[in-house]
Structures are given as C-alpha cells and as structure tokens.
Enzyme design. Structure first.
Site, PDB file in Angstrom:
ATOM      1  N   ARG A   1     -16.612 -30.567  21.749  1.00 58.08           N
ATOM      2  CA  ARG A   1     -16.582 -29.052  22.066  1.00 58.08           C
ATOM      3  C   ARG A   1     -16.029 -28.354  20.867  1.00 58.08           C
ATOM      4  NH1 ARG A   1     -12.422 -27.257  24.645  1.00 58.08           N
ATOM      5  NH2 ARG A   1     -13.512 -26.254  26.015  1.00 58.08           N
TER       6      ARG A   1
ATOM      7  N   ASP B   1      -8.840 -21.680  24.387  1.00 53.04           N
ATOM      8  CA  ASP B   1      -8.535 -22.555  25.107  1.00 53.04           C
ATOM      9  C   ASP B   1      -7.125 -22.956  25.302  1.00 53.04           C
ATOM     10  OD1 ASP B   1     -10.986 -23.324  25.977  1.00 53.04           O
ATOM     11  OD2 ASP B   1     -11.177 -25.108  24.407  1.00 53.04           O
TER      12      ASP B   1
ATOM     13  N   GLU C   1      -4.759 -57.789  26.344  1.00 57.82           N
ATOM     14  CA  GLU C   1      -3.360 -57.414  25.951  1.00 57.82           C
ATOM     15  C   GLU C   1      -3.409 -56.624  24.478  1.00 57.82           C
ATOM     16  OE1 GLU C   1      -0.323 -57.743  27.321  1.00 57.82           O
ATOM     17  OE2 GLU C   1      -1.947 -57.994  28.718  1.00 57.82           O
TER      18      GLU C   1
ATOM     19  N   PRO D   1      -2.071 -47.387  23.041  1.00 56.44           N
ATOM     20  CA  PRO D   1      -0.946 -46.863  23.413  1.00 56.44           C
ATOM     21  C   PRO D   1       0.209 -46.665  22.285  1.00 56.44           C
ATOM     22  CG  PRO D   1      -1.140 -48.674  24.940  1.00 56.44           C
ATOM     23  CD  PRO D   1      -2.600 -48.719  23.929  1.00 56.44           C
TER      24      PRO D   1
END
Ligand code: ADE
Length: 250
Positions: A159, A174, A121, A94
């Site tokens: 893709r 897209d 963690e 993150p």
C-alpha cells in the site's frame, strides 16, 4: 504514478495455497494488475530431492516438535534468487525485529525482497546464520507459521508503493504514518439510531475540520497508545494541550 518496475516479492512457504485468496482481492489485486508489485509464491517442498519430500526432522538434543531442514530451504531460495541470493531474505519469526510502519516504509524502498515462512518449532539455525539477512516479527504472540506474518508485511508494504492507493496522500494520513493514531471516521446517515455525526464534520469549514481531526488523533493516541507520543512529531502547542489533559486527569 506507478514505478516502471514492479517491486518483487518471492515468498517461500510449505503452504503456498494460503496466499492466493488474498492476492486476488482489493488493493493487492489492483497493485499486481497495475504492475506496482509482483508476487511469486514458491513451495519449499518442491525443492526436496528425496522420495518422500521430507521438509522437517526431529531436533538434535531431543525435546518435542519438528524443525525445518536446511537443504530444501537453501535449494529453494538459491534456486530462485541465486547463490548468494540477489535480494534480502527475511525470515518471519516471533524472534525477529518488531514490524512497524517505519519498517514497512524501509522495505517499500527496496526493489525486491524474499519472505521465508517458518513452520513447526522453527527452522534449522544454519538457515538463519547463512541464508537469512533479516528477521521480522509482527507481534509478541506465536502463530502456527510465518504465512500470516508474510501477508501482513506484503500488504503493509504494497500500500506504500507509488500509485497503489488512489489518493496519493493516503499513506501519509493513515494511523501510525505520523506516529499517531488516526481520528474517527463517519459516513452517512447523519443520524443513526439517534447517534449523530459530530457537527464540525458537517460544517464544511475545512480549517475547523482539520483542527478537530488533529485533536482527536492526539487524544486517541494519548488515551490508547501514550507510548507513541514520545516519538511523535508534535508542535509545542500540541505538547501543551496534552500536558493540560494530563493535569486534568489527576
Ligand atoms: N511466526 C510465528 N509467529 C510469528 C510472529 N509473531 N511474527 C512473525 N512470524 C511468526
């Protein structure tokens, strides 16, 4: 046309079994069969040398949680990719740079990448400092591990590889490809529970359809993701149209 060499992904994880089900269906399965992409999944635990195959330990300085030990991660990545690794090593975390369609396009140009999935963690900082070359986050939320994020990156990049989607223009159409959200889609039946497919889509007038779709795409982006409009590739007429919506709203 599929490229003569598959793009190669090496995925390093403590949970290799989560990848298999996704690799055997739909686009990913076809892309692998076609030779557009090759995916190797490696269990970091296989690279431990102690009797109990320990991959984590308590954090120095105390506090809760466990930290992934550096030795098995270095051994796994260097064992597969050499020392130094012959491919970029991307940590899913993150704390990484935000994953976007532009990042997917950037990665799709590379012949080979490694994806490293953290758990607990996180990983020992020395892994980030001395092994990892890039860090990617798929959004501002915390997952249990990097595996889902690695699948997201694998899917979005695959893709884009030449020959993977049936329609060669599909990636360009897209949502996000042109920095805008996509227009709405409809299929048969023409009326469902009294709700009609817009007349323009049934008109057969391709010019009108294309203009309608473009306007819907702009409208959706303006309503839902106005932040995208600043960077989007718009004509002066389109900018004027949005300005009119803006004044009407007030
Ligand atoms: N690992 C845990 N959460 C993540 C996120 N949001 N993106 C990438 N990897 C992660």
């Amino acid at each position: 046309m599929t490229s003569p060499f598959p793009m190669r992904f090496d995925i390093f994880t403590l949970f290799p079994e989560v990848f298999q089900p996704y690799l055997v269906v739909s686009i990913l399965a076809r892309a692998r069969r076609q030779g557009a992409v090759e995916v190797q999944v490696h269990n970091i635990r296989d690279w431990t040398t102690d009797r109990h195959h320990v991959v984590d330990d308590e954090p120095y300085g105390g506090g809760g949680g466990m930290v992934m030990k550096p030795e098995p991660i270095f051994a796994a990545v260097e064992g597969v990719l050499g020392r130094p690794p012959r491919a970029p090593v991307i940590l899913l975390t993150p704390q990484g740079r935000p994953f976007t369609q532009a990042v997917a396009r950037e990665l799709a140009r590379l012949p080979h990448i490694a994806l490293l999935c953290g758990r607990y963690e996180g990983v020992d900082e020395r892994v980030r400092q001395h092994l990892v070359t890039d860090e990617i986050s798929i959004g501002d939320y915390v997952l249990t591990g990097g595996e889902l994020a690695a699948l997201v990156v694998l899917d979005a990049v695959t893709r884009l590889l030449p020959g993977v989607l049936g329609d060669p223009d599909a990636p360009a159409k897209d949502s996000h490809a042109a920095g805008l959200l996509e227009h709405p889609h409809y299929t048969r039946p023409p009326v469902f529970r009294g709700w009609e497919v817009p007349e323009v889509l049934r008109s057969g007038d391709h010019g009108r359809i294309a203009r309608w779709r473009r306007e819907q795409s702009l409208r959706r982006t303006w309503e839902r993701r106005p932040d995208l409009l600043a960077q989007a590739d718009l004509t002066p007429e389109e900018r004027a149209l949005i300005a009119r919506w803006q004044t009407k709203e007030r």
